[in-house]
Design a protein around this motif. Structure first.
Motif, PDB file in Angstrom:
ATOM      1  N   ILE A  41      11.932  37.610 -20.814  1.00 49.24           N
ATOM      2  CA  ILE A  41      12.832  37.171 -21.883  1.00 49.24           C
ATOM      3  C   ILE A  41      14.263  37.489 -21.454  1.00 49.24           C
ATOM      4  O   ILE A  41      14.587  38.650 -21.157  1.00 49.24           O
ATOM      5  CB  ILE A  41      12.494  37.888 -23.200  1.00 49.24           C
ATOM      6  CG1 ILE A  41      11.058  37.535 -23.631  1.00 49.24           C
ATOM      7  CG2 ILE A  41      13.489  37.523 -24.284  1.00 49.24           C
ATOM      8  CD1 ILE A  41      10.585  38.310 -24.837  1.00 49.24           C
TER       9      ILE A  41
ATOM     10  N   SER B 263      18.135  37.204 -22.767  1.00 48.47           N
ATOM     11  CA  SER B 263      18.965  36.992 -23.954  1.00 48.47           C
ATOM     12  C   SER B 263      20.432  37.180 -23.589  1.00 48.47           C
ATOM     13  O   SER B 263      20.768  37.944 -22.681  1.00 48.47           O
ATOM     14  CB  SER B 263      18.565  37.975 -25.062  1.00 48.47           C
ATOM     15  OG  SER B 263      18.756  39.311 -24.639  1.00 48.47           O
TER      16      SER B 263
ATOM     17  N   PRO C 234      21.138  30.941 -26.865  1.00 46.33           N
ATOM     18  CA  PRO C 234      19.763  31.216 -27.281  1.00 46.33           C
ATOM     19  C   PRO C 234      18.975  31.954 -26.189  1.00 46.33           C
ATOM     20  O   PRO C 234      19.379  31.968 -25.020  1.00 46.33           O
ATOM     21  CB  PRO C 234      19.156  29.850 -27.559  1.00 46.33           C
ATOM     22  CG  PRO C 234      20.210  28.849 -27.286  1.00 46.33           C
ATOM     23  CD  PRO C 234      21.439  29.519 -26.773  1.00 46.33           C
ATOM     24  N   ILE C 235      17.852  32.528 -26.620  1.00 48.10           N
ATOM     25  CA  ILE C 235      16.995  33.276 -25.694  1.00 48.10           C
ATOM     26  C   ILE C 235      16.296  32.306 -24.751  1.00 48.10           C
ATOM     27  O   ILE C 235      15.833  31.239 -25.152  1.00 48.10           O
ATOM     28  CB  ILE C 235      15.968  34.111 -26.489  1.00 48.10           C
ATOM     29  CG1 ILE C 235      16.692  35.247 -27.231  1.00 48.10           C
ATOM     30  CG2 ILE C 235      14.879  34.678 -25.591  1.00 48.10           C
ATOM     31  CD1 ILE C 235      15.785  36.079 -28.075  1.00 48.10           C
TER      32      ILE C 235
ATOM     33  N   SER D 255      24.292  40.030 -21.047  1.00 45.75           N
ATOM     34  CA  SER D 255      22.957  39.471 -20.800  1.00 45.75           C
ATOM     35  C   SER D 255      21.931  40.627 -20.665  1.00 45.75           C
ATOM     36  O   SER D 255      22.259  41.719 -20.188  1.00 45.75           O
ATOM     37  CB  SER D 255      22.962  38.632 -19.529  1.00 45.75           C
ATOM     38  OG  SER D 255      23.821  37.526 -19.676  1.00 45.75           O
TER      39      SER D 255
ATOM     40  N   GLU E 167       6.090  35.890 -30.114  1.00 44.69           N
ATOM     41  CA  GLU E 167       7.109  35.710 -31.154  1.00 44.69           C
ATOM     42  C   GLU E 167       7.612  37.049 -31.672  1.00 44.69           C
ATOM     43  O   GLU E 167       8.807  37.230 -31.899  1.00 44.69           O
ATOM     44  CB  GLU E 167       6.520  34.889 -32.297  1.00 44.69           C
ATOM     45  CG  GLU E 167       6.178  33.448 -31.893  1.00 44.69           C
ATOM     46  CD  GLU E 167       5.633  32.646 -33.057  1.00 44.69           C
ATOM     47  OE1 GLU E 167       5.513  33.231 -34.174  1.00 44.69           O
ATOM     48  OE2 GLU E 167       5.325  31.452 -32.868  1.00 44.69           O
TER      49      GLU E 167
ATOM     50  N   ILE F 117       9.846  38.532 -29.012  1.00 47.34           N
ATOM     51  CA  ILE F 117      11.179  37.899 -28.979  1.00 47.34           C
ATOM     52  C   ILE F 117      12.008  38.372 -30.160  1.00 47.34           C
ATOM     53  O   ILE F 117      13.208  38.668 -30.033  1.00 47.34           O
ATOM     54  CB  ILE F 117      11.032  36.370 -28.970  1.00 47.34           C
ATOM     55  CG1 ILE F 117      10.373  35.900 -27.653  1.00 47.34           C
ATOM     56  CG2 ILE F 117      12.364  35.685 -29.170  1.00 47.34           C
ATOM     57  CD1 ILE F 117      10.021  34.424 -27.642  1.00 47.34           C
ATOM     58  N   GLU F 118      11.378  38.463 -31.352  1.00 48.76           N
ATOM     59  CA  GLU F 118      12.106  38.931 -32.533  1.00 48.76           C
ATOM     60  C   GLU F 118      12.565  40.368 -32.359  1.00 48.76           C
ATOM     61  O   GLU F 118      13.668  40.753 -32.772  1.00 48.76           O
ATOM     62  CB  GLU F 118      11.211  38.808 -33.761  1.00 48.76           C
ATOM     63  CG  GLU F 118      11.889  39.165 -35.060  1.00 48.76           C
ATOM     64  CD  GLU F 118      13.053  38.239 -35.381  1.00 48.76           C
ATOM     65  OE1 GLU F 118      13.967  38.674 -36.112  1.00 48.76           O
ATOM     66  OE2 GLU F 118      13.046  37.079 -34.890  1.00 48.76           O
ATOM     67  N   CYS F 119      11.723  41.181 -31.729  1.00 48.07           N
ATOM     68  CA  CYS F 119      12.101  42.582 -31.480  1.00 48.07           C
ATOM     69  C   CYS F 119      13.296  42.651 -30.537  1.00 48.07           C
ATOM     70  O   CYS F 119      14.243  43.413 -30.765  1.00 48.07           O
ATOM     71  CB  CYS F 119      10.911  43.336 -30.899  1.00 48.07           C
ATOM     72  SG  CYS F 119      11.268  45.042 -30.433  1.00 48.07           S
ATOM     73  N   CYS F 120      13.301  41.814 -29.479  1.00 51.07           N
ATOM     74  CA  CYS F 120      14.430  41.805 -28.535  1.00 51.07           C
ATOM     75  C   CYS F 120      15.703  41.304 -29.213  1.00 51.07           C
ATOM     76  O   CYS F 120      16.816  41.771 -28.904  1.00 51.07           O
ATOM     77  CB  CYS F 120      14.098  40.934 -27.319  1.00 51.07           C
ATOM     78  SG  CYS F 120      12.743  41.579 -26.306  1.00 51.07           S
ATOM     79  N   ARG F 121      15.560  40.355 -30.134  1.00 51.50           N
ATOM     80  CA  ARG F 121      16.735  39.812 -30.815  1.00 51.50           C
ATOM     81  C   ARG F 121      17.389  40.851 -31.721  1.00 51.50           C
ATOM     82  O   ARG F 121      18.610  40.856 -31.903  1.00 51.50           O
ATOM     83  CB  ARG F 121      16.326  38.575 -31.610  1.00 51.50           C
ATOM     84  CG  ARG F 121      17.507  37.902 -32.299  1.00 51.50           C
ATOM     85  CD  ARG F 121      17.068  36.701 -33.116  1.00 51.50           C
ATOM     86  NE  ARG F 121      16.667  35.591 -32.255  1.00 51.50           N
ATOM     87  CZ  ARG F 121      15.436  35.136 -32.140  1.00 51.50           C
ATOM     88  NH1 ARG F 121      14.459  35.698 -32.829  1.00 51.50           N
ATOM     89  NH2 ARG F 121      15.161  34.125 -31.332  1.00 51.50           N
ATOM     90  N   THR F 122      16.585  41.729 -32.316  1.00 53.08           N
ATOM     91  CA  THR F 122      17.138  42.695 -33.275  1.00 53.08           C
ATOM     92  C   THR F 122      17.745  43.919 -32.605  1.00 53.08           C
ATOM     93  O   THR F 122      18.366  44.741 -33.282  1.00 53.08           O
ATOM     94  CB  THR F 122      16.033  43.156 -34.234  1.00 53.08           C
ATOM     95  OG1 THR F 122      14.948  43.724 -33.464  1.00 53.08           O
ATOM     96  CG2 THR F 122      15.516  41.990 -35.049  1.00 53.08           C
TER      97      THR F 122
END
Length: 616
Positions: free
Chosen positions: A508, A510, A515-516, A545, A568, A571-576
């Motif tokens: 992943i 980011s 976007p990721i 990055s 999913e 990815i959500e964990c990495c986004r937060t």
């Protein structure tokens, strides 16, 4: 606790036992009662008491019947004599003319008197005539006292047993009026020793004449003992009393007197009971056969109880000893098989259990040795992972791994390629445990050996490096062994990342604003095909990055409901995760999120996370 004793003089003595001695005594008594054979003895004793009591009661009842029947035989013989004597007085009157001057000279009377003397020894007959010449006493025996007629005597006469002046007699009195005179005949037969001889001969038992005495009941204190002594104890030497119901000659009152004693005869009694009329009573033999059968069955039951009780006691003792041996750790102990059936099966099953426990002990010892070796291998494997993360200008790198078992097959490492350049490897070897760990160590060794390869004086490109690893791994650990691998080279000066994804989960990537992205695989896992070719991809890592590389054990982590963590949620964990957190913090948070998702659910795959974070 005080213990009370009584000495010979009746004085009470109290002694206090120490508390420890009392507890010791209770323990000894409790342990003695706990022995199986004592319980078997108690059971046999209790269950055997009833048959013994029944047998004693039967013997006592039999003895009472025999003694009473023996006395009844004598009583019946006497009653027969009473009935026969009833014909003597009428016969005398019929064979004499009492009103003549010399009635005793009658031709028919002399033979009759001779017959009565022979039939009734010691019997006395008297004839009293009352006529015109006054009262005359005829046929009076020598020494025979004159019998006084009592007031109760009926006019029709009397025949039966009487007691007169302490003497029991069979007495027959008959009065008759003939023409001008009245005649009275009195026949008397004393119950003495001569009659006892005749009764003994007729009854087949020893009949003894005793001094007549009234039948009296003993005092209450002696009644039970004398009753048992006289009637209930078989083989007692005391004879049975023959009790006769007689009439008091003076008062006419019926009284019970003892005239004879008789020694019981069991054989004659049984013979009399066994015969009904002229035929043998078959029910007596049937009863005897049934009694014998019951006796044999009881004896067989007692024998079987003792036999089974002994077998049970021995088996339990053997099993108790074996249990103590096994409890002490001696699993080589075996219980002797003393019998067949369920007890023998129990001993065999116990021995099989001991064999299984012995094997289990050996397996446990081997498992402990293996686990100890695995713990050592785990410690050694920890040294294969980077101890310190490389220090880069404007970027941080960090990695975490968690083995599903003691040792795992996931690999991550950092290589110093010089001039602010590092190599990042993340691989997941197929399988788990020791084979995967050995393959992972070999892969790391090969990677470190070829990480500095150069071609024509220049550093070998990333694709060439992955192809070398593929060729070295292919076929070495078997045809079914392979590893997914992500290899990346990062230049901190130019912020350029060149990578090769060989069948590994897409990392992943980011950015702060964009976007990721997912860095998908473009090649086969290494070790599958020796001639496989790989292609490298280059991208620019802008400030802010962040690259998260992971193994499939992270996304495959399941919770109690068997739901996977999944891409999913990752990815959500990495986004937060905030932008200011370095690679070390990002790796910790990702691993923590997966651990919180799975909870205490056991994981079946190794988990690895590697993070490259470029400062904003």
């Amino acid at each position: 606790m005080p213990v009370i004793f009584h000495n010979c003089e009746g004085t009470t003595i109290r002694a206090a036992l120490p508390k420890s001695s009392w507890h010791g005594m209770r323990h000894v008594l409790h342990r003695a009662w706990g022995r199986v054979r004592w319980k078997m003895v108690a059971i046999i004793t209790i269950t055997g008491t009833a048959p013994v009591l029944i047998a004693c009661l039967a013997v006592a009842a039999l003895n009472v019947v025999v003694r009473r029947e023996s006395a009844n035989v004598v009583e019946k013989q006497i009653q027969v004599l009473v009935q026969v004597s009833r014909s003597v007085a009428p016969a005398i009157l019929d064979h004499t003319d009492v009103c003549q001057e010399s009635p005793t000279n009658s031709s028919g009377l002399k033979p009759l008197l001779a017959y009565t003397d022979e039939a009734f020894p010691q019997a006395q007959s008297s004839l009293t005539v009352e006529g015109t010449s006054g009262l005359q006493v005829l046929l009076r025996g020598q020494g025979t006292p004159l019998v006084k007629h009592p007031d109760w005597l009926p006019e029709a006469g009397f025949a039966g047993l009487v007691v007169d002046r302490g003497q029991i007699e069979i007495r027959d009195v008959l009065a008759r009026q003939q023409s001008a005179c009245n005649a009275t005949v009195i026949f008397s037969l004393p119950l003495g020793s001569e009659l006892a001889k005749r009764l003994s001969s007729a009854a087949g038992m020893e009949v003894t004449a005793i001094s007549p005495r009234p039948y009296r009941v003993h005092s209450p204190s002696q009644r039970v003992f004398r009753t048992m002594q006289g009637d209930f104890i078989p083989g007692i030497s005391r004879p049975a009393a023959v009790v006769l119901t007689v009439r008091n000659w003076n008062t006419g009152v019926m009284e019970d007197w003892i005239a004879y004693s008789v020694r019981p005869s069991y054989s004659i009694t049984f013979e009399d009971v066994a015969h009904l009329g002229s035929q043998l009573a078959n029910w007596v033999w049937l009863l005897a056969a049934l009694s014998l059968t019951v006796l044999l069955l009881d004896a067989a039951g007692v024998w079987m109880s003792i036999r089974f009780g002994t077998d049970i006691a021995k088996t339990v003792d053997d099993l108790s000893s074996a249990a103590r041996q096994i409890a002490g750790g001696n699993f080589a102990w075996r219980t002797p098989v003393r019998s067949k059936g369920q007890l023998g099966d129990l001993s065999c099953n116990f021995n099989e259990m001991a064999i299984a426990l012995e094997q289990l002990q050996k397996d446990e010892a081997a498992r402990l040795r293996l686990e100890s070796e695995l713990q050592i291998a785990r410690s050694v494997q920890q040294y294969l992972y980077p101890r310190v993360a490389p220090v880069l200008c404007g970027a941080t790198v960090s990695g975490r791994t968690l083995a599903a078992r003691t040792i795992g097959g996931d690999l991550y490492d950092f290589f110093d390629l010089g001039r602010e350049r590092i190599g990042i490897i993340c691989a997941d070897v197929s399988g788990k445990g020791i084979p995967a760990a050995l393959m992972m160590a070999n892969l790391q060794a090969v990677a470190r050996a070829h990480s500095g390869d150069r071609i024509d004086g220049l550093a070998a490109p990333p694709a060439h490096f992955v192809e070398i690893l593929n060729q070295q791994l292919a076929g070495r650990f078997g045809d079914s062994r392979y590893a997914s691998l992500f290899w990346a080279e990062y230049n901190a000066q130019t912020e350029v990342l060149t990578y090769v994804n060989a069948g590994h989960p897409a990392p992943i990537l980011s950015h702060l604003t964009d976007p990721i992205e997912r860095l998908n695989s473009v090649g086969f896992p290494i070790g599958m095909f020796a001639n496989a070719r790989y292609t490298a991809t280059t991208l620019h890592m802008r400030p802010g990055s962040r690259l998260v590389i992971f193994s499939d054990g992270l996304t495959d982590a399941e919770n109690a409901a068997e739901e996977e963590f999944g891409d999913e949620r990752l990815i959500e964990c990495c986004r937060t995760i905030a932008a200011g957190i370095d690679a070390n913090g990002v790796a910790d948070r990702v691993m923590r999120a997966a651990a919180e998702w799975s909870g205490r659910t056991e994981q079946f795959d190794d988990t690895t996370v590697v993070v490259l974070d470029v400062a904003a």
